[in-house]
Write a protein that holds these residues in place. Structure first.
Motif, short mmCIF file in Angstrom:
data_model
loop_
_atom_site.label_atom_id
_atom_site.label_comp_id
_atom_site.label_asym_id
_atom_site.label_seq_id
_atom_site.Cartn_x
_atom_site.Cartn_y
_atom_site.Cartn_z
N HIS A 1 9.10 -0.74 23.42
CA HIS A 1 10.46 -1.07 23.87
C HIS A 1 10.47 -2.37 24.67
N LEU A 2 9.91 -3.41 24.06
CA LEU A 2 9.76 -4.67 24.80
C LEU A 2 10.99 -5.56 24.67
N THR A 3 11.32 -6.23 25.73
CA THR A 3 12.32 -7.29 25.68
C THR A 3 11.60 -8.54 25.19
N THR A 4 12.14 -9.17 24.16
CA THR A 4 11.39 -10.24 23.51
C THR A 4 12.23 -11.49 23.31
N LEU A 5 11.62 -12.63 23.61
CA LEU A 5 12.23 -13.92 23.29
C LEU A 5 11.30 -14.64 22.31
N MET A 6 11.79 -14.86 21.11
CA MET A 6 10.97 -15.52 20.09
C MET A 6 11.63 -16.81 19.65
N VAL A 7 10.84 -17.87 19.56
CA VAL A 7 11.37 -19.10 18.99
C VAL A 7 10.70 -19.32 17.64
N MET B 1 18.27 -8.80 32.58
CA MET B 1 16.81 -8.84 32.45
C MET B 1 16.28 -10.27 32.68
N LEU B 2 16.50 -11.11 31.67
CA LEU B 2 16.12 -12.52 31.82
C LEU B 2 17.37 -13.38 31.82
N TYR B 3 17.52 -14.15 32.88
CA TYR B 3 18.62 -15.12 32.94
C TYR B 3 18.03 -16.51 33.03
N ILE B 4 18.36 -17.34 32.07
CA ILE B 4 17.97 -18.74 32.15
C ILE B 4 19.26 -19.50 32.37
N LYS B 5 19.28 -20.27 33.47
CA LYS B 5 20.53 -20.96 33.80
C LYS B 5 20.32 -22.46 33.94
N ASP B 6 21.03 -23.22 33.15
CA ASP B 6 21.04 -24.69 33.28
C ASP B 6 19.66 -25.31 33.30
N VAL C 1 4.41 -23.00 32.83
CA VAL C 1 3.30 -23.90 32.52
C VAL C 1 3.44 -25.22 33.29
N PHE C 2 4.69 -25.65 33.47
CA PHE C 2 4.95 -26.87 34.25
C PHE C 2 6.22 -26.62 35.07
N PRO C 3 6.41 -27.37 36.15
CA PRO C 3 7.66 -27.21 36.90
C PRO C 3 8.83 -27.76 36.09
N VAL C 4 9.99 -27.14 36.24
CA VAL C 4 11.15 -27.66 35.52
C VAL C 4 11.92 -28.62 36.43
N ASP C 5 12.80 -29.42 35.84
CA ASP C 5 13.51 -30.43 36.64
C ASP C 5 14.88 -29.96 37.11
N GLY C 6 15.30 -28.83 36.61
CA GLY C 6 16.59 -28.30 37.08
C GLY C 6 16.83 -26.94 36.46
N GLY C 7 17.66 -26.15 37.13
CA GLY C 7 17.99 -24.84 36.59
C GLY C 7 17.18 -23.72 37.22
N GLN C 8 17.39 -22.55 36.69
CA GLN C 8 16.84 -21.37 37.32
C GLN C 8 16.40 -20.36 36.26
N VAL C 9 15.29 -19.69 36.52
CA VAL C 9 14.85 -18.61 35.65
C VAL C 9 14.76 -17.35 36.49
N THR C 10 15.50 -16.34 36.12
CA THR C 10 15.49 -15.08 36.87
C THR C 10 15.02 -13.97 35.95
N LEU C 11 14.03 -13.22 36.40
CA LEU C 11 13.51 -12.12 35.60
C LEU C 11 13.66 -10.84 36.38
N LEU D 1 20.64 -19.00 28.84
CA LEU D 1 20.38 -17.93 27.88
C LEU D 1 20.24 -16.63 28.67
N HIS D 2 20.70 -15.55 28.07
CA HIS D 2 20.59 -14.27 28.76
C HIS D 2 20.03 -13.21 27.82
N LEU D 3 19.05 -12.45 28.31
CA LEU D 3 18.51 -11.35 27.53
C LEU D 3 18.73 -10.06 28.29
N ALA D 4 19.31 -9.06 27.64
CA ALA D 4 19.46 -7.74 28.26
C ALA D 4 18.19 -6.94 27.98
N PRO D 5 17.92 -5.90 28.77
CA PRO D 5 16.72 -5.10 28.53
C PRO D 5 16.68 -4.59 27.09
#
Ligand code: ATP
Ligand code: MG
Lengths: 298, 231
Positions: free
Chosen positions: B199-205, B1-6, B55-65, B27-31
């Protein structure tokens, strides 16, 4: 005296269209847009230029509106794409327009004396000049209010209003805030351009200097309207802008009647606006003061 | 679902104020996951969510949704997939607009804004029902300006707005931190309810260990000085 009053009312109505433009940027978008100082004479210049070429004055006025829109687009692009602060973007457009206006007119001013205007048909039908201006300008202003009332109720209009309120929230709702700001500036300057075209036709000439201080006049009218006639509903607020612009002109006519030197007018207006801008805080102070007094009394 | 890499984010690079907020975070989130990440003040929690939201560009890594690389997608383009509730209760709503106008803005998240009327009658009825379920009395105040509401009410409304159009991913930035304990508990319960219903996939800090464990079906780990420590 009635002549003076009618003249003031007619001028107020034509300037109210400009005031509505200022309202869109200053109140709805929360941007102080100075490009209007160049857009007003731009509208006047475009309209007068076309009228001297025997083009229909209604078409000429519409083209003035479009020219104003273009100027707004320019400010919007400077602000959003080049990330120049809004105030400075407006100033850049204003300065650039000074040259452009001279180009359009070919001289610092352009007369359309005895040529066709949007007011002439009514005047020919036997109306006095002022009455013709009040009629045409009034219909125009009311029409614009109707359109704007509708527009700012639509999805797109709501998005523009929200942008002036909380940009982060608006982006989180998938709306491009840059586009909304540009759109708001385009509409605002379009109205100012139209206002300039109508003012020029009412006085039978365009002048490159006629925009100087116009932002302050717009703000003064806006504040007078809000303080004297403002209300909760959006429609009421729009109507208040027209009334505010008219009252401003009546005040000016009055102080001139009372013998103020016309050269002092801009100083007078600036001081009035400064006082009026301070007013909300002033009233707040007064309220807390009264509350304190009441408490002391108990 | 959500892959955050480096994922790496440096604020004000090359200046004296240079601040590395995230370093190589993955970080990885499954559905259907409800993942919580815990961290103290300045650990980079908001930065993590803001990076995902664009909100801002990142300096490295990848976000896949959902298989799509969204790393370079602008904030407003990503918004169609994301529901967001902010740390600051004032942040999620437009104060000078009324409740129904705010909801209507959220109802059209990710859609083209047209010249159709901003709020339809059918929507209004739906909003009333949804607000009724919140049990804050807001269903009677549809035309009240949001600025008149309390922080807790505004946060509940923001939560409703974030889930009104079911997002692929819900991002919660310690959205109860600014509320009093009672209101916070209410908003958290509401969060749980809305997430389960949709049935939401959720990332909470959050900085609250208790909340993190109670709400999260999984803990994503603890953020400590820009690094994610595995739980
Ligand atoms: N726009 C910014 N410019 C410069 N530095 C920033 C910016 N945003 C965040 N930082 C810095 O990055 C670090 C992480 O900030 P962040 O807001 O992500 O922390 P947080 O975990 O959300 O903290 P809190 O619990 O206080 O909300 C902090 O040191 C902060 O000072
Ligand atoms: Mg934070």
């Amino acid at each position: 005296m009635t002549q003076v009053l009618l003249g003031a009312v007619s001028l107020g109505i034509l300037w109210s269209i400009m005031t509505i433009g200022v309202y869109i940027t200053y109140r709805i978008l929360d941007i102080a847009d100075l490009s209007v100082e160049g857009t007003l004479p731009l509208g006047a210049a475009v309209a007068c230029f076309m009228i001297t070429r025997d083009i229909n004055p209604y078409l000429a006025s519409f083209c003035a509106l479009l020219a104003g829109c273009l100027a707004g687009l320019c400010t919007g692009l400077l602000h959003t794409k080049l990330k120049i602060p809004a105030l400075l973007s407006g100033i850049l457009t204003m300065i650039a327009l000074y040259s452009i206006n001279l180009r359009v007119m070919g001289a610092p001013n352009l007369s359309i004396l005895r040529m066709e205007t949007v007011f002439r048909p009514l005047a020919r039908a036997g109306m006095s000049n002022s009455a013709a201006i009040i009629t045409v300008g009034g219909v125009c202003a009311l029409l614009l209010i109707g359109i704007l009332y509708w527009f700012f109720g639509t999805e797109l209009g709501s998005a523009i209003r929200a942008t002036g309120n909380n940009q982060r929230m608006v982006r989180a709702q998938g709306i491009n805030t840059d586009t909304m700001k540009i759109l708001g500036l385009v509409i605002s300057n379009g109205l100012v351009g139209l206002s300039g075209a109508l003012i020029a036709q009412s006085q039978s000439f365009a002048d490159v200097q006629m925009g100087t201080g116009s932002i302050v006049i717009g703000l003064a009218s806006l504040i007078i309207g809000e303080v004297l006639f403002g209300g909760k509903s959006f429609f009421r607020r729009l109507v208040a802008l027209i009334l505010g612009a008219v009252v401003y002109r009546l005040i000016i006519a009055l102080v001139l009647e009372l013998g103020m030197n016309p050269n002092d007018l801009k100083l007078f207006t600036a001081i009035t606006v400064a006082l009026a801008l301070w007013l909300p805080q002033g009233r707040e102070l007064l309220r807390t003061f009264r509350k304190l007094l009441a408490k002391e009394g108990n | 679902m959500l892959y955050i890499k480096d994922l790496t984010k440096v604020f004000n690079p090359g200046t004296v104020n240079e601040k590395t907020a995230l370093t190589g975070l993955s970080l990885h989130l499954a559905p259907g996951d409800f993942v919580t990440v815990i961290g103290g003040n300045g650990a980079g929690k908001s930065t993590l969510l803001n990076s995902v939201a664009g909100v801002f560009p990142v300096d490295g890594g990848q976000v896949t949704l959902d298989g799509q690389d969204i790393t370079r997608l602008s904030e407003h383009r990503r918004a169609r997939y994301l529901g967001r509730v902010f740390q600051d209760p004032m942040m999620g709503t437009a104060a000078d607009m009324n409740i129904e106008e705010n909801l209507a803005l959220a109802y059209r998240r990710g859609q083209r804004r047209t010249l159709k009327w901003g709020v339809s009658a059918a929507e209004r009825a739906q909003y009333k029902d949804l607000l009724h379920e919140l049990d804050l009395g807001l269903e009677k105040r549809l035309t009240d300006k949001v600025g008149l509401l309390s922080g807790g009410q505004r946060q509940a409304l923001t939560l409703l707005m974030a889930t009104l159009k079911a997002p692929k991913l819900l991002l919660l930035d310690e959205h109860t931190a600014a509320l009093d304990p009672k209101t916070a508990a209410k908003v958290l319960a509401l969060t749980q309810k809305l997430v389960e219903e949709n049935h939401l996939t959720t990332l909470m800090v959050t900085h609250n260990m208790h909340d993190a464990i109670r709400l999260g079906k999984k803990t994503g780990g603890a953020l400590d000085n820009d690094r994610l420590l595995l739980s």
